[in-house]
Structure formats: C-alpha cells, structure tokens
Scaffold this motif. Sequence first.
Motif, PDB file in Angstrom:
ATOM      1  N   GLY A 235      72.183  67.116  65.559  1.00 50.04           N
ATOM      2  CA  GLY A 235      73.111  66.313  65.054  1.00 50.04           C
ATOM      3  C   GLY A 235      74.539  66.268  65.667  1.00 50.04           C
ATOM      4  N   PHE A 236      74.691  67.552  66.336  1.00 51.33           N
ATOM      5  CA  PHE A 236      75.995  67.920  67.338  1.00 51.33           C
ATOM      6  C   PHE A 236      75.845  67.673  68.802  1.00 51.33           C
ATOM      7  CE2 PHE A 236      76.397  70.035  63.032  1.00 51.33           C
ATOM      8  CZ  PHE A 236      77.651  70.167  62.765  1.00 51.33           C
ATOM      9  N   ARG A 237      74.848  66.959  69.259  1.00 53.24           N
ATOM     10  CA  ARG A 237      74.349  66.722  70.483  1.00 53.24           C
ATOM     11  C   ARG A 237      75.512  65.746  71.086  1.00 53.24           C
ATOM     12  NH1 ARG A 237      69.295  68.650  71.899  1.00 53.24           N
ATOM     13  NH2 ARG A 237      69.395  70.476  70.807  1.00 53.24           N
ATOM     14  N   VAL A 238      76.112  64.957  70.429  1.00 55.25           N
ATOM     15  CA  VAL A 238      76.926  64.047  70.755  1.00 55.25           C
ATOM     16  C   VAL A 238      78.249  64.585  71.893  1.00 55.25           C
ATOM     17  CG1 VAL A 238      78.620  63.913  68.873  1.00 55.25           C
ATOM     18  CG2 VAL A 238      78.501  61.882  70.460  1.00 55.25           C
ATOM     19  N   PHE A 239      78.348  65.946  71.254  1.00 53.97           N
ATOM     20  CA  PHE A 239      79.616  66.538  72.077  1.00 53.97           C
ATOM     21  C   PHE A 239      78.950  66.982  73.454  1.00 53.97           C
ATOM     22  CE2 PHE A 239      80.933  67.772  67.613  1.00 53.97           C
ATOM     23  CZ  PHE A 239      82.155  66.974  67.679  1.00 53.97           C
ATOM     24  N   ALA A 240      77.596  67.262  73.466  1.00 54.36           N
ATOM     25  CA  ALA A 240      77.051  67.586  74.796  1.00 54.36           C
ATOM     26  C   ALA A 240      76.814  66.407  75.703  1.00 54.36           C
ATOM     27  CB  ALA A 240      75.789  68.590  74.452  1.00 54.36           C
ATOM     28  N   VAL A 241      76.569  65.519  75.193  1.00 49.65           N
ATOM     29  CA  VAL A 241      76.204  64.134  75.794  1.00 49.65           C
ATOM     30  C   VAL A 241      77.599  63.883  76.517  1.00 49.65           C
ATOM     31  CG1 VAL A 241      75.687  62.031  75.832  1.00 49.65           C
ATOM     32  CG2 VAL A 241      74.327  63.500  74.405  1.00 49.65           C
ATOM     33  N   LEU A 242      78.703  63.903  75.889  1.00 49.15           N
ATOM     34  CA  LEU A 242      80.007  63.472  76.117  1.00 49.15           C
ATOM     35  C   LEU A 242      80.539  64.386  77.399  1.00 49.15           C
ATOM     36  CD1 LEU A 242      81.810  62.421  72.983  1.00 49.15           C
ATOM     37  CD2 LEU A 242      81.043  60.865  74.858  1.00 49.15           C
ATOM     38  N   GLY A 243      80.189  65.820  77.146  1.00 45.25           N
ATOM     39  CA  GLY A 243      80.219  66.654  77.997  1.00 45.25           C
ATOM     40  C   GLY A 243      79.569  66.608  79.285  1.00 45.25           C
ATOM     41  N   LEU A 244      78.499  66.299  79.265  1.00 46.84           N
ATOM     42  CA  LEU A 244      77.762  66.123  80.639  1.00 46.84           C
ATOM     43  C   LEU A 244      78.441  64.881  81.241  1.00 46.84           C
ATOM     44  CD1 LEU A 244      74.106  66.414  79.267  1.00 46.84           C
ATOM     45  CD2 LEU A 244      75.380  67.962  80.680  1.00 46.84           C
ATOM     46  N   TRP A 245      78.645  63.861  80.588  1.00 50.45           N
ATOM     47  CA  TRP A 245      79.425  62.664  81.364  1.00 50.45           C
ATOM     48  C   TRP A 245      80.492  63.160  82.010  1.00 50.45           C
ATOM     49  CZ3 TRP A 245      84.314  60.618  80.408  1.00 50.45           C
ATOM     50  CH2 TRP A 245      84.508  59.492  81.133  1.00 50.45           C
ATOM     51  N   LEU A 246      81.662  63.976  81.185  1.00 54.02           N
ATOM     52  CA  LEU A 246      82.649  64.446  81.832  1.00 54.02           C
ATOM     53  C   LEU A 246      82.546  65.153  83.240  1.00 54.02           C
ATOM     54  CD1 LEU A 246      85.809  64.194  81.662  1.00 54.02           C
ATOM     55  CD2 LEU A 246      85.748  66.388  80.002  1.00 54.02           C
ATOM     56  N   GLN A 247      81.346  65.959  83.059  1.00 47.64           N
ATOM     57  CA  GLN A 247      81.273  66.797  84.438  1.00 47.64           C
ATOM     58  C   GLN A 247      80.807  65.826  85.491  1.00 47.64           C
ATOM     59  OE1 GLN A 247      77.918  69.809  83.639  1.00 47.64           O
ATOM     60  NE2 GLN A 247      78.542  69.741  81.466  1.00 47.64           N
ATOM     61  N   ARG A 248      80.571  64.712  85.648  1.00 49.61           N
ATOM     62  CA  ARG A 248      80.531  63.792  86.622  1.00 49.61           C
ATOM     63  C   ARG A 248      82.132  63.694  87.509  1.00 49.61           C
ATOM     64  NH1 ARG A 248      76.228  60.617  86.630  1.00 49.61           N
ATOM     65  NH2 ARG A 248      75.222  60.309  84.983  1.00 49.61           N
ATOM     66  N   LEU A 249      82.798  64.104  86.702  1.00 49.11           N
ATOM     67  CA  LEU A 249      84.379  64.309  87.416  1.00 49.11           C
ATOM     68  C   LEU A 249      84.507  65.705  87.888  1.00 49.11           C
ATOM     69  CD1 LEU A 249      86.465  62.575  84.956  1.00 49.11           C
ATOM     70  CD2 LEU A 249      85.464  61.586  86.877  1.00 49.11           C
ATOM     71  N   THR A 250      83.961  66.755  87.280  1.00 46.65           N
ATOM     72  CA  THR A 250      84.417  68.163  87.645  1.00 46.65           C
ATOM     73  C   THR A 250      83.124  68.798  88.299  1.00 46.65           C
ATOM     74  OG1 THR A 250      83.143  68.997  85.459  1.00 46.65           O
ATOM     75  CG2 THR A 250      85.516  68.468  85.524  1.00 46.65           C
TER      76      THR A 250
END
Length: 285
Positions: A235-250
Amino acid sequence: MIEGVMVRSPRFVSVAVHTPQGRCDVDTQYLPSLLQSGRWLRVPLLRGVAALIESLSVGTRALAASARRASPDGPALSRQRIGLILTRSLAISIALFFLAPALLARAFGSVVTSGLGQNLLEGAIRIAFVLGFLLAIGRIPAIQRVFQYHGAEHKVIHAYEAGLPLDVVSARRTSRFHPRCGTTFLLIVLLVAVVVFGALGHPSLPVRLVERIVLLPLVAAVSYELLRLAQRFRGFRVFAVLGLWLQRLTTREPDDQQLGVALAALNTVLAREREWSDRTRGTTP
C-alpha cells in the motif's frame, strides 16, 4: 563519492576509488551502525533522526576519503575543513529548499490568500527547485560521472541481492534503479514537508521560517518511517515508484571500470563481514 563508491554493511564501511594512476584503492573501516548500539535508537521516529545524523557523518567521511584518493595533489581536508564544508552545505540547502520557497509563497499572498493554498504553493515551489537543481547539475560532466557511479552501486547491489556472480558481466544486466536508494527518501521528505508544514496553518513569516528549520528533524523522521513502510507493504509502494522515477535524474548507466570499482567496495565489505562473523563464532563458548 568522487570517482568512487561507498558500500555500508551493518558493521563496516568500504570506500573504493578509481585513482588517477588507474588503480582501484579500497579503504574499509569498522563502523557499526548507530541503530544497533542501543534500544532507544531503534524507537520509531528517533531512529529516523539517528539514521540521518549517521548518514551525514559517514557520507562526509567517505567523501573526504574519496577526494584524497581521487585528487592526491589537492588541498588536504582536515576535520575542521570537512565540518565547515558540511555546515555550509546544510545551510545553503536549508536556505534554498526550505526558506526560499516559504518566502516566494508568501510573496504571492495577494493572489493565493488561503493558508492551505500558500502551503501547497510552497510545496510545489520546493519540489520544482529540487527537480530543477538535479536537472541543472546533471549537465555537468563531473556530476554525470558521480551519477554513473551511483548507477554502478545500484547494479552491484541488485546482483548481490539476486544471488548472481559478483562480476561485471552479471552487474551489467541488472537495473540502475533501486527502491531503497536515498533518492526515494529525498522525494518522501518533499511530500511529508507539505503535510507537516500545512498542518501548522498560516503563521506570520518569521514564525513560518523558524518552523521550517526547527521541524526538519521531525520531517526527516516521519519520512524515514514511511520509507520503511514502503519497503514492507504494498500500500505504500507509491513512494518507491516515485523514487524510482526520480532516479532517472540521479543515476546514469556506468561503464565497466565504474562497475569494477563498485564491485570492489561490495566484495571488500562482504569479506570483512564474513571475517567478523567467523571470529565471533570462534570466540563463542
């Protein structure tokens, strides 16, 4: 790290650096995690603050070690200089990403009059600042190499967790994105800040600025707990998904030499953990 990778295990920290001479130098230190040193440091919220302090301390020491090896002819980094650099960096980060958005949001007070609207605007400005900052520094060649080493770290950790051989060929096949990356924590901090500061209503500007500084440890602590939940519950995976997206920058795709440096850091720290375990079992009655 500068031309290197740091890998942390429960008891050791290993820093591997690619030197100007083409070597891979590895420095490993016994440095048990604060979260294992006492029960009170494992209490929810308190452990988040402890983890943040530990990350800043260990990261700064590792950065200094990598700088000495990557640029041996550069200026020496004493403890005082490292402390000054860390203090200055924290001050700039707080001013840019917490105080400046609050000031800008207040400047639009004649347009956005409600407290909720002001807090949402401030959060949007803060997120825009962070994304813009990452996009901007990502164009700098030296930072691009840092992001490549970041990707190399993720790849070798994926190989280890999947039980693959710890070599360049296996690491090359894995993803450069990892759900437990600090980038995910950064994104959660930005979102939690909107909620925490929004709950404070619409105080005067001086009070508002003080709140942004004083409540940063609370924001970090709540974010740490949400990160742990995101790793355990769907249920909290939305944070992980958004974090994985942000790693496209880092992160960037690393080359084989960078993967080799990351593998050296990981293999060394694993070897030291095995030695410690063997020694402990050997001394147990």
